[in-house]
Design an enzyme around this catalytic site. Structure first.
Site, PDB file in Angstrom:
ATOM      1  N   GLY A  12      34.830  33.295  44.830  1.00 26.30           N
ATOM      2  CA  GLY A  12      34.670  33.431  46.273  1.00 26.30           C
ATOM      3  C   GLY A  12      35.992  33.573  46.997  1.00 26.30           C
ATOM      4  N   ARG A  31      33.298  23.351  50.775  1.00 24.84           N
ATOM      5  CA  ARG A  31      33.136  21.901  50.855  1.00 24.84           C
ATOM      6  C   ARG A  31      34.474  21.185  50.780  1.00 24.84           C
ATOM      7  NH1 ARG A  31      28.830  19.410  46.835  1.00 24.84           N
ATOM      8  NH2 ARG A  31      30.266  20.378  45.359  1.00 24.84           N
ATOM      9  N   LYS A 174      21.939  41.700  36.953  1.00 29.82           N
ATOM     10  CA  LYS A 174      23.083  40.883  36.539  1.00 29.82           C
ATOM     11  C   LYS A 174      22.713  39.976  35.365  1.00 29.82           C
ATOM     12  CE  LYS A 174      27.221  38.970  36.949  1.00 29.82           C
ATOM     13  NZ  LYS A 174      27.151  37.609  36.446  1.00 29.82           N
ATOM     14  N   GLU A 181      26.453  40.968  27.548  1.00 30.88           N
ATOM     15  CA  GLU A 181      27.804  40.427  27.379  1.00 30.88           C
ATOM     16  C   GLU A 181      27.847  39.417  26.232  1.00 30.88           C
ATOM     17  OE1 GLU A 181      29.861  37.104  29.983  1.00 30.88           O
ATOM     18  OE2 GLU A 181      29.866  39.030  31.054  1.00 30.88           O
TER      19      GLU A 181
END
Length: 302
Positions: A12, A31, A174, A181
């Protein structure tokens, strides 16, 4: 353009950096406030002390992008959003999530006329420099306002992102991506183990991995990364053989069972990760005792 980015962990935070460096304003909340303060100082992130404060700093229609851990944290945040948003706003879940949850969450927010987009995101720690692969599910009317963000996050405006289908389709894509993967990583690991085991040839795994990167049908980014660390250390003696598994690998195998679609490589790759996590290796102890019982084979003691 301005969006709120909720959750500034490794991925992020780097997504915020990439957006800010391409002139998309980001209001950030995490947070732990340390990363918020750091990004505000270094990248001109607009800080928010809580979720509500982040949302109040957005123009309408608001875009709230979540990069939170899968599970309860994401669920609680999404359940709180209808009380903070209004009709026409858009929520994006860019973290890992079970696609069934994404479908349910889209329906829940639709009751409040709030759009929901599930954006499966791949790129890891390299996304800041290389860009992210974005697999996007949602209604077209909710995806189109996100195009500047998707184009900024992707490796290039025209490549590395796609609207793949309705709500849930992004996280489903995904999920399968991560299952593949697992299989690719297991194949590379087994192949290099066989190379390393042929001691008589004194093979240089760094050299071979670099060789395979050029013109070989097995070349890939995973091989690029492997070549880099194998040229530094081929023995990996200080690395624990424990390999974690994410929820998406499990969900992929469960999906194959639900569909009745054979996926033996993906399933075995997941089970090999389970095997690495077995600290007691009880099943192997049972095997050893069975061999001793029927054949008199020696049993090694720890």
């Amino acid at each position: 353009m301005r969006i709120a980015l909720i959750g500034l962990g490794k991925m992020g935070a780097n997504m915020a950096r990439r957006l800010l460096r391409q002139d998309i304003e980001v209001v950030g909340y995490n947070r732990s406030p340390d990363i918020v303060n750091q990004l505000a100082e270094e990248e001109k992130l607009i800080p928010a002390e809580n979720l509500e404060a982040a949302i109040t700093q957005l123009p309408t229609p608001r875009i709230v992008w979540l990069m939170l851990p899968a599970g309860e944290v994401t669920e609680q945040t999404l359940q709180s959003l209808p009380g903070l948003l209004q009709a026409g706003d858009i929520v994006v879940d860019g973290g890992n999530a079970n696609y069934h949850d994404s479908q349910r969450r889209a329906a829940m927010l639709a009751e409040h006329q709030i759009g929901f987009v599930d954006a499966g995101t791949s790129g890891g720690v390299w996304g800041l420099s290389e860009g992210y692969c974005m697999m996007v599910g949602g209604e077209r009317a909710h995806v189109e306002p996100l195009l500047p963000v998707l184009k900024a996050l992707a490796p290039s405006p025209d490549h590395g992102w796609a609207h793949v289908g309705p709500p849930g389709a992004g996280h489903f894509t995904k999920m399968i991506h991560n299952g593949i993967e697992y299989g690719m990583m297991q194949a590379y690991a087994e192949g290099f183990a066989l190379l390393q085991g042929k001691q008589e040839f004194e093979l240089d795994l760094g050299q071979i991995s670099e060789l395979w990167r050029h013109g070989s049908v097995v070349r890939s980014w995973l091989l690029d990364l492997s070549a880099e660390f194998l040229q530094q250390d081929q023995q990996l003696a200080n690395i624990s053989p424990y390999v974690a598994d994410s929820g998406e690998g499990r969900w992929t195998v469960m999906e194959s069972i639900d569909q009745g679609t054979a996926a033996p490589v993906l399933a075995l790759a997941l089970h090999m990760r389970f095997a690495s996590q077995d600290e007691t290796a009880y099943a192997n102890r049972i095997l050893a005792k069975m061999r001793e019982a029927f054949g008199g084979h020696a049993v090694k003691s720890e």
